[in-house]
Design an enzyme around this catalytic site. Structure first.
Site, PDB file in Angstrom:
ATOM      1  N   ASP A   8      -3.115 -16.467 -25.664  1.00 58.61           N
ATOM      2  CA  ASP A   8      -2.404 -15.134 -27.085  1.00 58.61           C
ATOM      3  C   ASP A   8      -0.996 -14.941 -25.791  1.00 58.61           C
ATOM      4  O   ASP A   8      -1.726 -13.551 -25.627  1.00 58.61           O
ATOM      5  CB  ASP A   8      -2.675 -15.003 -27.777  1.00 58.61           C
ATOM      6  CG  ASP A   8      -3.457 -15.858 -28.943  1.00 58.61           C
ATOM      7  OD1 ASP A   8      -3.261 -16.977 -28.604  1.00 58.61           O
ATOM      8  OD2 ASP A   8      -4.251 -14.769 -29.930  1.00 58.61           O
ATOM      9  N   ASP A 129      -1.785 -21.228 -41.945  1.00 58.79           N
ATOM     10  CA  ASP A 129      -3.066 -20.178 -41.254  1.00 58.79           C
ATOM     11  C   ASP A 129      -3.200 -19.413 -43.064  1.00 58.79           C
ATOM     12  O   ASP A 129      -2.503 -18.664 -43.527  1.00 58.79           O
ATOM     13  CB  ASP A 129      -1.775 -18.529 -40.729  1.00 58.79           C
ATOM     14  CG  ASP A 129      -1.479 -19.515 -39.199  1.00 58.79           C
ATOM     15  OD1 ASP A 129      -2.216 -20.633 -38.625  1.00 58.79           O
ATOM     16  OD2 ASP A 129      -0.505 -19.275 -39.055  1.00 58.79           O
TER      17      ASP A 129
END
Length: 237
Positions: A8, A129
């Site tokens: 990330d 998500d």
């Protein structure tokens, strides 16, 4: 089952957020490409990159870091985070990215998703998500009124072949994945499901393999030493 180490990127650095919260940020490495090289050396087959600044609507500042990762390793890369135009998809593929992950835009603009699938086929992944069963958007800041299972079925009809399924409540918590919801998603669609969120140990990975999950994204557990890629080679995972 493919293990996807997660990188990330925020401000050009390799970081992890807990449950996607910007205020719960931990920086692990200055150099994302060095991390990618480490995971490759330890046996990774594929790397999962998320542009957190893109996910939060901040634009292009991590493209240089993404390009550096692509150049630093020989294994394929998939990238997500704030990809909301055909031009951005093309830009990433031109850099050498293998697969592009769409999130918010896939939910809010069906015509865009159809165009992306028509143009790029299975190089497009959709990220679902979920927060309490509903699809979260805008870097997980907002929750939509769309149920995750319903959304999955609708994009399968459009031609999506592969999804990343994340249970936000589990992400970064090191408490194990939501096996029940992952199984429910697998049972509901024929798409390949890549599970994400909550991996805490090798036993979690073994459980997902026994469910015939095709891929798992592992982030914090790798960075905190709870899972070791090299050790997995001899474990039939």
């Amino acid at each position: 089952m493919i293990i996807y180490p997660a990188i990330d990127i925020q401000g050009g650095q390799c970081v992890r957020l807990t449950q996607g919260k910007k205020e719960e940020r931990k920086m692990y490495f200055d150099s994302p490409q060095a991390v990618a090289q480490r995971w490759q050396a330890e046996g990774a087959e594929f790397i999962h990159v998320v542009d957190l600044d893109g996910a939060f609507g901040k634009g292009e500042e991590n493209m240089e870091a993404i390009e550096a990762i692509v150049k630093a390793v020989e294994i394929p890369i998939q990238v997500g985070g704030g990809i909301r135009s055909i031009e951005k998809i093309q830009q990433l593929l031109d850099l050498g990215v293998t697969r592009v992950i769409l999130g918010t835009k896939a939910l809010t603009d069906e015509a865009f998703l159809r165009e992306a699938i028509e143009k790029y086929g299975d190089r497009i992944i959709v990220s679902i998500d979920a927060k309490e069963g509903y699809v979260a958007t805008e870097g997980w800041v907002k929750t939509s009124s769309r149920r995750a299972l319903d959304f999955a079925k609708s994009i399968e009809e459009i031609g999506v072949k592969r999804i990343v399924y994340t249970d936000i409540a589990k992400d970064g918590m090191l408490q194990g994945p939501n096996f029940d919801e992952i199984q429910r998603m697998k049972d509901s669609v024929g798409m390949e499901v890549i599970a994400s969120g909550g991996i805490s140990c090798e036993t979690d990975l073994q459980g997902l393999k026994e469910m015939d999950v095709k891929g798992v994204i592992v982030g914090k557990a790798l960075y905190e030493g709870k899972v070791q890629l090299g050790k997995l080679r001899g474990m039939d995972i």
